[in-house]
Write a protein that holds these residues in place. Structure first.
Motif: not given
Length: 203
Positions: A179-203
């Motif tokens: 989660k922390e890894f995703s937060l620090i890199i998120k500002p530089y990740v292009v929209p096409l690659m956002k799917y690789k970032l941490y997401k909360k598990n949806r119930k």
């Protein structure tokens, strides 16, 4: 008279993109025995937008736009052959021109560098994420792992996978740090690659 390509200097952002992509799929080639290099970048055709993004960031160093490879599966571009890549060629390839992780990689490993490396060669897994470092020796992968721990205090490690009798080494970021890894890199990740970032598990 006129502006000489010899005096081109890389911007800070360009330097970080080069470090990140060289940890991934990018490469450098030289025909001048290490005096000048050109940078190459290639991805599968489905990642065409990402290749275009990297090209836009480096287009002042290029003589032509990205193209589809002859096999029709990959999309790539190469820069002009320039002295400003010499430092990176020496750091990542050395005298025998075999790709390696620079000894001082911890000095250059920033959130943006991590982001481009992860966009290139990262894979989100339910327990965290993997970075495909299989083109590097075990010692190099361990050096990268140590640099990540040193710079970011992330929980990470390396794992071995044997394919056709040959050992390959992969780096992983654990669930605890993803989660922390995703937060620090998120500002530089292009929209096409956002799917690789941490997401909360949806119930």
């Amino acid at each position: 008279k006129g502006f000489s390509m010899k005096h081109i200097k890389l911007s800070f952002e360009q330097k970080e993109i080069i470090y990140g992509t060289l940890l991934g799929d990018a490469w450098l080639e030289t025909t001048t025995n290490g005096r000048t290099y050109r940078f190459g970048f290639k991805q599968q055709i489905k990642q065409k937008d990402y290749v275009n993004h990297v090209y836009q960031k480096l287009n002042n160093l290029c003589g032509s736009k990205p193209i589809t490879n002859r096999n029709g599966l990959d999309f790539q571009f190469k820069t002009l052959t320039l002295p400003c890549f010499r430092f990176y060629g020496h750091q990542f390839y050395g005298k025998n021109h075999k790709k390696k992780v620079p000894r001082l990689i911890h000095r250059w490993l920033t959130p943006r560098v991590l982001a481009y490396w992860y966009m290139d060669d990262g894979y989100r897994h339910k327990n965290g994420c993997y970075l495909f470092t299989n083109c590097f020796e075990k010692e190099d992968v361990q050096r990268l792992c140590n640099a990540i721990q040193r710079n970011f205090k992330f929980d990470c490690g390396i794992r071995k996978k044997t394919i056709d009798g040959k050992d390959y080494w992969f780096l992983y970021i654990s669930t605890k740090s993803f989660k922390e890894f995703s937060l620090i890199i998120k500002p530089y990740v292009v929209p096409l690659m956002k799917y690789k970032l941490y997401k909360k598990n949806r119930k």
